[in-house]
Design an enzyme around this catalytic site. Structure first.
Site, short mmCIF file in Angstrom:
data_model
loop_
_atom_site.label_atom_id
_atom_site.label_comp_id
_atom_site.label_asym_id
_atom_site.label_seq_id
_atom_site.Cartn_x
_atom_site.Cartn_y
_atom_site.Cartn_z
N ASP A 25 27.08 54.27 60.68
CA ASP A 25 27.74 55.71 61.24
C ASP A 25 27.14 56.53 60.19
OD1 ASP A 25 29.73 56.12 63.41
OD2 ASP A 25 29.55 57.83 61.63
N ASN A 47 35.06 52.72 71.69
CA ASN A 47 35.31 54.03 72.66
C ASN A 47 35.14 54.11 73.82
OD1 ASN A 47 37.11 54.91 70.19
ND2 ASN A 47 35.52 55.70 69.09
N GLN A 88 34.85 58.96 73.12
CA GLN A 88 33.63 58.23 73.34
C GLN A 88 32.71 60.17 73.70
OE1 GLN A 88 32.04 55.69 76.40
NE2 GLN A 88 29.75 55.59 75.07
N SER A 89 31.74 59.91 72.35
CA SER A 89 31.16 61.02 72.52
C SER A 89 29.66 60.94 72.30
CB SER A 89 31.38 62.37 70.80
OG SER A 89 30.84 60.71 69.72
N VAL A 90 28.98 59.55 72.01
CA VAL A 90 27.26 59.01 72.11
C VAL A 90 27.24 58.40 73.75
CG1 VAL A 90 25.51 57.88 71.58
CG2 VAL A 90 26.77 59.26 69.79
N HIS A 92 28.63 51.39 71.79
CA HIS A 92 28.38 50.96 70.69
C HIS A 92 29.34 50.47 70.11
CE1 HIS A 92 29.30 54.84 71.57
NE2 HIS A 92 29.54 54.93 70.10
N HIS A 102 31.74 50.23 67.54
CA HIS A 102 31.94 50.54 65.34
C HIS A 102 32.29 49.37 65.11
CE1 HIS A 102 32.30 54.77 66.37
NE2 HIS A 102 32.88 54.45 67.51
P1 DGP Z 1 31.69 57.05 69.83
O1 DGP Z 1 32.61 58.89 69.17
O2 DGP Z 1 33.34 56.29 69.57
O3 DGP Z 1 30.59 57.71 70.62
O4 DGP Z 1 30.72 57.06 68.50
C1 DGP Z 1 29.44 58.07 67.90
C2 DGP Z 1 29.91 57.89 66.93
O5 DGP Z 1 28.56 57.97 66.25
C3 DGP Z 1 30.53 59.06 65.68
O6 DGP Z 1 31.31 57.63 64.63
C4 DGP Z 1 28.92 59.48 65.54
C5 DGP Z 1 28.26 58.28 64.75
N1 DGP Z 1 26.65 59.07 65.11
C6 DGP Z 1 26.89 60.30 66.27
N2 DGP Z 1 25.01 61.28 66.37
C7 DGP Z 1 25.05 60.18 64.97
C8 DGP Z 1 23.53 59.62 64.36
O7 DGP Z 1 22.22 59.95 64.95
N3 DGP Z 1 23.43 58.99 63.39
C9 DGP Z 1 23.33 57.96 63.23
N4 DGP Z 1 23.74 56.57 62.42
N5 DGP Z 1 25.26 58.06 64.17
C10 DGP Z 1 25.62 59.21 64.49
#
Ligand code: DGP
Length: 112
Positions: A29, A85, A92-94, A98, A100
């Site tokens: 991450d 999330n 959740q942002s993506v 996934h 963690h």
């Molecule tokens: P969530 O907030 O649960 O959707 O987690 C998304 C996670 O993804 C957050 O901890 C940051 C990570 N993340 C966002 N953009 C990127 C990226 O471009 N590369 C990587 N390796 N992680 C990312």
């Protein structure tokens, strides 16, 4: 819908990939919340856990197996936490499913 994780799967943008198989990918991450903070994702673009269907049951089980396997490989198997999330209000942002995997520091309970 295309997300940043689709681009990582397709190798359009770089990531620190620790594990890959036909169904899944594990990478660091970029905003780590613990000394070890990995993301375990399916290659199938399921937006969030609550969007998974019955046909995804084996895939979801596979992701859990990968989590345990990578923890064993990295000697984390005594202390780690998995977090999913689900939805923006849960953090959740993506919107590509996934897990963690957090490790390397004491993990408080309940989580915030
Ligand atoms: P969530 O907030 O649960 O959707 O987690 C998304 C996670 O993804 C957050 O901890 C940051 C990570 N993340 C966002 N953009 C990127 C990226 O471009 N590369 C990587 N390796 N992680 C990312």
């Amino acid at each position: 819908m295309e997300t940043i994780f689709s681009k990582i799967i397709n190798k359009e943008i770089p990531a620190d990939i620790l594990y890959e198989d036909d169904l899944s990918l594990v990478f660091n991450d970029t905003q780590p919340q613990a000394p070890t903070h990995l993301l375990i994702i399916p290659k199938k673009p399921i937006p969030k856990l609550s969007d998974a269907s019955e046909e995804d049951k084996a895939l979801l089980g596979h992701l859990m197996w990968v989590a345990g396997e990578i923890a064993r490989t990295l000697d984390l198997d005594e202390t780690f936490r998995l977090v999913v999330n689900n939805g923006a209000k849960a953090g959740q942002s993506v919107f590509h499913l996934h897990l963690h995997l957090l490790s390397g520091r004491p993990l408080q309970w309940p989580p915030g």
